[in-house]
Structure formats: C-alpha cells, structure tokens
Design a protein around this motif. Structure first.
Motif, PDB file in Angstrom:
ATOM      1  N   THR A  24     -19.435  -4.622  -2.340  1.00 45.73           N
ATOM      2  CA  THR A  24     -20.402  -4.228  -1.320  1.00 45.73           C
ATOM      3  C   THR A  24     -20.832  -2.780  -1.506  1.00 45.73           C
ATOM      4  O   THR A  24     -22.026  -2.436  -1.417  1.00 45.73           O
ATOM      5  CB  THR A  24     -19.798  -4.417   0.085  1.00 45.73           C
ATOM      6  N   TYR A  25     -19.856  -1.918  -1.773  1.00 47.38           N
ATOM      7  CA  TYR A  25     -20.135  -0.498  -1.988  1.00 47.38           C
ATOM      8  C   TYR A  25     -21.071  -0.295  -3.183  1.00 47.38           C
ATOM      9  O   TYR A  25     -22.053   0.450  -3.103  1.00 47.38           O
ATOM     10  CB  TYR A  25     -18.820   0.243  -2.213  1.00 47.38           C
ATOM     11  N   ARG A  27     -23.136  -2.397  -4.579  1.00 51.06           N
ATOM     12  CA  ARG A  27     -24.476  -2.944  -4.357  1.00 51.06           C
ATOM     13  C   ARG A  27     -25.332  -1.998  -3.517  1.00 51.06           C
ATOM     14  O   ARG A  27     -26.520  -1.789  -3.805  1.00 51.06           O
ATOM     15  CB  ARG A  27     -24.359  -4.308  -3.675  1.00 51.06           C
ATOM     16  N   LYS A  28     -24.760  -1.405  -2.482  1.00 52.10           N
ATOM     17  CA  LYS A  28     -25.513  -0.488  -1.624  1.00 52.10           C
ATOM     18  C   LYS A  28     -25.711   0.872  -2.287  1.00 52.10           C
ATOM     19  O   LYS A  28     -26.763   1.497  -2.158  1.00 52.10           O
ATOM     20  CB  LYS A  28     -24.788  -0.331  -0.286  1.00 52.10           C
ATOM     21  N   ARG A  29     -24.694   1.326  -3.009  1.00 52.06           N
ATOM     22  CA  ARG A  29     -24.751   2.643  -3.654  1.00 52.06           C
ATOM     23  C   ARG A  29     -25.838   2.693  -4.715  1.00 52.06           C
ATOM     24  O   ARG A  29     -26.462   3.743  -4.926  1.00 52.06           O
ATOM     25  CB  ARG A  29     -23.400   2.931  -4.289  1.00 52.06           C
ATOM     26  N   LYS A  31     -28.729   1.695  -4.654  1.00 53.23           N
ATOM     27  CA  LYS A  31     -30.057   1.949  -4.112  1.00 53.23           C
ATOM     28  C   LYS A  31     -30.366   3.435  -3.991  1.00 53.23           C
ATOM     29  O   LYS A  31     -31.537   3.833  -3.973  1.00 53.23           O
ATOM     30  CB  LYS A  31     -30.189   1.275  -2.742  1.00 53.23           C
ATOM     31  N   THR A  32     -29.329   4.271  -3.898  1.00 52.86           N
ATOM     32  CA  THR A  32     -29.543   5.698  -3.669  1.00 52.86           C
ATOM     33  C   THR A  32     -28.860   6.583  -4.706  1.00 52.86           C
ATOM     34  O   THR A  32     -29.002   7.805  -4.648  1.00 52.86           O
ATOM     35  CB  THR A  32     -29.023   6.092  -2.273  1.00 52.86           C
ATOM     36  N   TYR A  33     -28.146   5.988  -5.641  1.00 55.97           N
ATOM     37  CA  TYR A  33     -27.322   6.760  -6.577  1.00 55.97           C
ATOM     38  C   TYR A  33     -27.497   6.196  -7.972  1.00 55.97           C
ATOM     39  O   TYR A  33     -27.504   4.978  -8.161  1.00 55.97           O
ATOM     40  CB  TYR A  33     -25.859   6.662  -6.146  1.00 55.97           C
ATOM     41  N   SER A  37     -25.863  -0.055 -12.885  1.00 52.05           N
ATOM     42  CA  SER A  37     -26.689  -1.114 -12.305  1.00 52.05           C
ATOM     43  C   SER A  37     -28.119  -0.652 -12.087  1.00 52.05           C
ATOM     44  O   SER A  37     -29.076  -1.367 -12.414  1.00 52.05           O
ATOM     45  CB  SER A  37     -26.070  -1.576 -10.982  1.00 52.05           C
ATOM     46  N   SER A  38     -28.296   0.556 -11.554  1.00 53.25           N
ATOM     47  CA  SER A  38     -29.645   1.036 -11.241  1.00 53.25           C
ATOM     48  C   SER A  38     -30.448   1.362 -12.495  1.00 53.25           C
ATOM     49  O   SER A  38     -31.631   1.021 -12.590  1.00 53.25           O
ATOM     50  CB  SER A  38     -29.557   2.273 -10.341  1.00 53.25           C
ATOM     51  N   HIS A 177     -26.737  -9.228 -13.055  1.00 51.55           N
ATOM     52  CA  HIS A 177     -25.792  -9.049 -11.954  1.00 51.55           C
ATOM     53  C   HIS A 177     -24.756 -10.176 -11.924  1.00 51.55           C
ATOM     54  O   HIS A 177     -23.561  -9.927 -11.716  1.00 51.55           O
ATOM     55  CB  HIS A 177     -26.533  -8.998 -10.620  1.00 51.55           C
TER      56      HIS A 177
END
Length: 242
Positions: A24-25, A27-29, A31-33, A37-38, A177
């Motif tokens: 969960t961390y 996946r959310k991280r 988006k801003t970090y 993955s990003s 993913h």
C-alpha cells in the motif's frame, strides 16, 4: 484445530501487516516520489510514444516477447514449487522429524507445521495468479503493437496516436505491476520459510525483506541511472515531473 502459540499468531499477523502495508505504501508513494515504479511508468509512456512514430514495430514486439517469456518462466516455476510444497504436506511427519533435527529450531506440533505449509502453498498460488495475469497482459500489449498506427498511415489523427500510446503504456505498466507483485511474493515467501525455524526469526526476516525491497525501490544505483535518463533526481517529484 491445532493449538497455536501466541507468538506464532503475532509473527504471522506481523508478516501480513508488513507485506500489505509495504504494498500500500509503495503504491501511494509512487504518485509523489521518484522510485522504480514511477520512472518505469514514465519510460513506458515514452516508449509507446516512440512506437507510433516508427514504420516497423518488430523490434518492439520482440522486446515485449522477451519479458513475457521471463514471466512465463516464473509462472511455470511457481507450479513446480507448489507441487513440491504439496508433496511435503503429504509427508508431513517426515518433514517434522527433519525440523526436529535442525539446530535453533523451535519445538512445534505436526498440526502447526501443516498450517505453515498450507500458508506457503497459499503464497505460491497468489504468485501464480499474478504471473499468469501479467503474461496475459503482455500478450495484450503484443496485440496492440500489431495494430499500432505508424508513420506510413498519415491519415491517423494525432489525438488518436496519443490516445493509443497512452493506453498501450497503461496496459504495459499494469503488466509490469503484476509481474512485480509476483516477484514480491517470492521475496516474502523466503521470509516465511524462516517461520519453520522460529517465530522470532520470522519477524526479523520480514523486516529484512522490507529493507531490501525499500532500498532497491528508492535507494538503488539502478534507480539513479534510470532517473538520470530523464534528468530527475531521487526524492520527491518536482513540479512538471511526470
């Protein structure tokens, strides 16, 4: 139902907490970090943007096919691992005797060992579903590449090209993913194996797996190299970063 010591219950709940919590961390991280993955998502979008400006897509299809074969290998290997676990479950008594002869192994009942073996089988089933779904999605990408608009079709509107590249990149990213989730299951399965030795070791190994995953996702040298291709730096995303 076998009697389960409290420390084993705590260790198992801790294992689930760190696995689900990290997923969960991460996946959310993303988006801003900046993380693996990003940046991979960004590079996949650029790859598909380049595809619609090519005359020939054979090389791109070959690259997707190579990744698909790798994921297929893991899916097949997971079946063999699962078969091995089921074999051990069938000979539970012999496995318990082996555990009793190992040093630093906590005493445990046959029923508890059977439950632990069922857990590792469940992890392998989860990994198999993730790998096979990734294989299917990579197959979808191959189909999309086969009908991709190219420079030889100037009648295709630029908005259609952009929509095609963006949505194809989304499918490719989702496949990546699912592959990552399957690999992550293998990491946690290794930590899970330590539970057969001791619940305390199990707790520590779960933390070690999290540390390894975090370092590779956010602090690795390969992340810095990938980010450098876009002029990014590790850390929070800046305004204008994709």
């Amino acid at each position: 139902m076998p009697s389960i010591p409290l420390i084993d219950i705590v260790a198992f709940l801790w294992f689930l907490f760190v696995w689900i919590g990290y997923a969960t961390y991460a996946r959310k991280r993303a988006k801003t970090y900046h993380c693996l993955s990003s940046i991979l998502c960004t590079l996949r979008v650029e790859w598909m943007n380049a595809v619609v400006h090519k005359e020939n897509h054979i090389a791109d299809a070959a690259l997707v096919g190579n990744v698909e074969r790798t994921v297929t290998f893991f899916a097949s290997s997971t079946i063999f691992v699962l078969a091995g676990v089921l074999t051990v479950i069938a000979s539970n008594d012999a496995f318990v005797r082996v555990l009793e002869q190992m040093p630093f192994t906590a005493e445990q009942s046959h029923g508890l060992v059977l439950l632990k073996l069922s857990g590792i089988a469940g992890i392998m089933v989860y990994a198999f579903f993730k790998f096979t779904w990734a294989v299917r999605q990579f197959g979808f990408v191959s189909i999309l590449l086969g009908m991709a608009p190219s420079v030889s079709r100037p009648t295709v509107d630029i908005k259609d090209r952009e929509a095609f590249s963006l949505n194809t990149a989304k499918v490719l990213d989702q496949a990546g993913h699912e592959y990552n989730y399957g690999l992550r299951a293998y990491y946690f399965a290794l930590a899970y194996l330590s539970w057969f030795a001791s619940p305390w070791i199990f707790i520590v190994m779960s933390l070690i797996v999290i540390a390894v995953l975090y370092r590779r996702e956010y602090k690795s040298h390969v992340l810095r190299a990938l980010l450098a291709t876009r002029g990014y730096e590790p850390g929070p995303k800046q305004k204008g970063d994709i």
